[in-house]
Write a protein that holds these residues in place. Structure first.
Motif, mmCIF file in Angstrom:
data_model
loop_
_atom_site.group_PDB
_atom_site.id
_atom_site.type_symbol
_atom_site.label_atom_id
_atom_site.label_comp_id
_atom_site.label_asym_id
_atom_site.label_seq_id
_atom_site.Cartn_x
_atom_site.Cartn_y
_atom_site.Cartn_z
ATOM 1 N N ILE A 1 1.737 -11.477 0.418
ATOM 2 C CA ILE A 1 1.061 -10.641 0.813
ATOM 3 C C ILE A 1 1.268 -9.576 1.910
ATOM 4 C CG2 ILE A 1 -1.336 -10.053 1.861
ATOM 5 C CD1 ILE A 1 -2.601 -12.164 0.212
ATOM 6 N N TRP A 2 2.026 -10.517 2.837
ATOM 7 C CA TRP A 2 2.625 -9.697 4.048
ATOM 8 C C TRP A 2 3.913 -9.046 3.611
ATOM 9 C CZ3 TRP A 2 1.814 -9.297 9.187
ATOM 10 C CH2 TRP A 2 2.890 -8.927 9.850
ATOM 11 N N ASP B 1 -5.321 -9.462 -3.701
ATOM 12 C CA ASP B 1 -4.724 -9.711 -5.149
ATOM 13 C C ASP B 1 -3.719 -8.777 -5.604
ATOM 14 O OD1 ASP B 1 -5.078 -11.499 -7.920
ATOM 15 O OD2 ASP B 1 -5.440 -9.140 -8.579
ATOM 16 N N HIS B 2 -4.131 -7.470 -5.159
ATOM 17 C CA HIS B 2 -3.090 -6.473 -5.516
ATOM 18 C C HIS B 2 -1.515 -6.702 -4.776
ATOM 19 C CE1 HIS B 2 -1.992 -2.577 -6.968
ATOM 20 N NE2 HIS B 2 -1.500 -2.156 -5.718
ATOM 21 N N PRO B 3 -1.395 -6.715 -3.556
ATOM 22 C CA PRO B 3 -0.452 -7.227 -3.003
ATOM 23 C C PRO B 3 0.410 -8.298 -3.777
ATOM 24 C CG PRO B 3 -1.863 -6.947 -1.348
ATOM 25 C CD PRO B 3 -2.675 -6.911 -2.284
ATOM 26 N N VAL B 4 -0.273 -9.388 -4.246
ATOM 27 C CA VAL B 4 0.324 -10.505 -4.901
ATOM 28 C C VAL B 4 0.929 -9.968 -6.116
ATOM 29 C CG1 VAL B 4 -0.010 -12.766 -6.051
ATOM 30 C CG2 VAL B 4 -0.998 -12.033 -3.631
ATOM 31 N N GLY C 1 -1.530 -1.711 6.815
ATOM 32 C CA GLY C 1 -2.676 -2.547 6.596
ATOM 33 C C GLY C 1 -2.077 -4.122 6.578
ATOM 34 N N ARG C 2 -0.747 -4.231 6.943
ATOM 35 C CA ARG C 2 -0.169 -5.593 6.537
ATOM 36 C C ARG C 2 -0.644 -6.792 7.314
ATOM 37 N NH1 ARG C 2 5.838 -5.069 7.085
ATOM 38 N NH2 ARG C 2 5.477 -3.951 4.776
ATOM 39 N N THR D 1 -3.067 -9.585 5.395
ATOM 40 C CA THR D 1 -2.703 -11.014 5.695
ATOM 41 C C THR D 1 -3.733 -11.844 6.422
ATOM 42 O OG1 THR D 1 -0.272 -10.224 5.742
ATOM 43 C CG2 THR D 1 -0.587 -12.518 6.388
ATOM 44 N N GLY D 2 -4.233 -11.419 7.405
ATOM 45 C CA GLY D 2 -5.331 -11.939 8.216
ATOM 46 C C GLY D 2 -6.714 -12.397 7.049
#
Length: 260
Positions: A182-183, A124-127, A190-191, A195-196
């Motif tokens: 997210i990517w 959620d944080h990357p979004v 940790g990309r 993503t995985g």
């Protein structure tokens, strides 16, 4: 006895027929007491057989035994008006519910994702970070973008569970867009893991959103709708049989009787 608001004696029945059945109005000196008696008489005569209210009540009871085209016109109008009123009320209530849901989602700060700890925070944080960075170049608040992202995923999940094709398309686009965000916004180290992990969560949720969906081609084997019965019909014309000789000289010329 059936009545369907058909012309009677050249005119359609209406509420004015009640007034025609009323007795003459009382004179002025007896206005108060006479008016009450006049109204009681009108009410009683209207409910007698053949009265206006008696006929309307009979038409109401005939609805369950009649088709739509045989129902009285005033009943059709009342039913249509009631149905339209219910539709308007439901649409108004649905609009209020959707507006309250959007406001509630928009009230959540778009950057309140903590430090991205935990499984859900990793996704959620990357979004949130990606939407906040994009909102800086757009005329929209980051909270509105995040609320729209949440609402799209919720509608896609629920609608896809009930088999709606449009909701399933929205769910697929929601997942692909989330993976791309997210990517793009996850830390470089940790990309791939973030993503995985998001892809696995999306796949697990797709068990419900894409319930019953199959990629196998559907083959319908139907028996032929016609029957083929080969048959050979021969039509032969047979000549009529020749009658036997009757001894009256109709034998051929090369036939002669035996002579001694």
């Amino acid at each position: 006895m059936t009545h369907h608001d058909k012309p009677v004696n050249g005119h359609n029945p209406s509420f004015l027929d009640v007034l025609k059945q009323l007795p003459p109005a009382p004179p002025a000196p007896e206005h108060t007491a006479g008016r009450l008696a006049w109204m009681r008489t009108a009410w009683r005569e209207s409910w007698e057989e053949g009265g206006f209210l008696h006929r309307r009540w009979a038409e109401v009871f005939e609805v369950r035994h009649s088709g739509w085209h045989e129902v009285a016109n005033w009943i059709k109008a009342a039913a249509l008006f009631t149905g339209l009123s219910l539709i308007v009320l439901m649409l108004d209530a649905a609009g209020d519910i959707a507006d309250a849901a959007l406001k509630g989602l928009s009230a959540v700060p778009a950057t309140s994702g903590g430090d991205g700890s935990g499984l859900w925070g990793t996704v959620d944080h990357p979004v949130r970070v990606f939407l906040a960075g994009q909102a800086a170049h757009l005329a929209v608040a980051p909270a509105a973008l995040y609320a729209f992202w949440q609402l799209t995923g919720l509608l896609g999940l629920v609608g896809g569970f009930f088999g709606n094709a449009g909701a399933r398309i929205a769910w697929v686009l929601f997942g692909l867009g989330s993976l791309a965000m997210i990517w793009s916004a996850a830390p470089a180290g940790g990309r791939a893991a973030a993503t995985g992990l998001a892809a696995l969560m999306w796949a697990l949720a797709s068990i419900f959103a894409l319930r019953g969906l199959s990629l196998r081609p559907i083959v319908h084997n139907h028996p032929p709708q016609y029957e083929f019965s080969p048959a050979l019909h021969l039509h032969a014309t047979l000549p009529a049989p020749t009658p036997a000789g009757d001894g009256f000289g109709d034998e051929p010329d090369n036939v002669h009787p035996l002579q001694r």
